[in-house]
Design a protein around this motif. Sequence first.
Motif, PDB file in Angstrom:
ATOM      1  N   LEU A 176     -17.953 -10.242  43.649  1.00 39.13           N
ATOM      2  CA  LEU A 176     -17.806 -10.237  45.110  1.00 39.13           C
ATOM      3  C   LEU A 176     -16.417  -9.749  45.534  1.00 39.13           C
ATOM      4  O   LEU A 176     -16.268  -9.132  46.591  1.00 39.13           O
TER       5      LEU A 176
ATOM      6  N   VAL B 126     -23.977 -14.250  50.972  1.00 43.76           N
ATOM      7  CA  VAL B 126     -23.453 -12.971  50.465  1.00 43.76           C
ATOM      8  C   VAL B 126     -24.116 -12.541  49.163  1.00 43.76           C
ATOM      9  O   VAL B 126     -23.782 -11.490  48.611  1.00 43.76           O
TER      10      VAL B 126
ATOM     11  N   LEU C 214     -25.214  -8.851  48.339  1.00 39.39           N
ATOM     12  CA  LEU C 214     -24.212  -7.868  47.911  1.00 39.39           C
ATOM     13  C   LEU C 214     -24.254  -7.634  46.407  1.00 39.39           C
ATOM     14  O   LEU C 214     -23.948  -6.545  45.929  1.00 39.39           O
TER      15      LEU C 214
END
Length: 120
Positions: A46, A85, A88
């Motif tokens: 990330l 998230v 992603l």
Amino acid sequence: HSKFVAAGDMQGAVVGMNAGIKGSLMEQAMHIMVAAYGSEVGSSALKFIPTGGLYVSGGLTPKNIKFINGDDSPFIKAFFDKGRVSPLLDGVPVFAVMNEDIGLRGARVCALREYKSLAS
């Protein structure tokens, strides 16, 4: 338990050798360690979003590949467990580097470059 206590600095090897025993404390310890490893690798992904791939290297990876490999492994589950998230990470392929001495190889290259720059 006695093998683990007697292993001294090699306790990780004892855990690895006995982690395949279903329901054992060794299996639980391995799953916790591999999940923590996967979580940290996911956090790194990330940070950098390496769409060309994230290469996981070091001694832990080849020694524990059977616990890392697979869509339902603790490693992969923790890698993708990043809440909102998580999507992603769908674009980040993960590769396992199976050479345990990759860090030493890199250090050798750096040392050789430094030596050549000083010698000229």
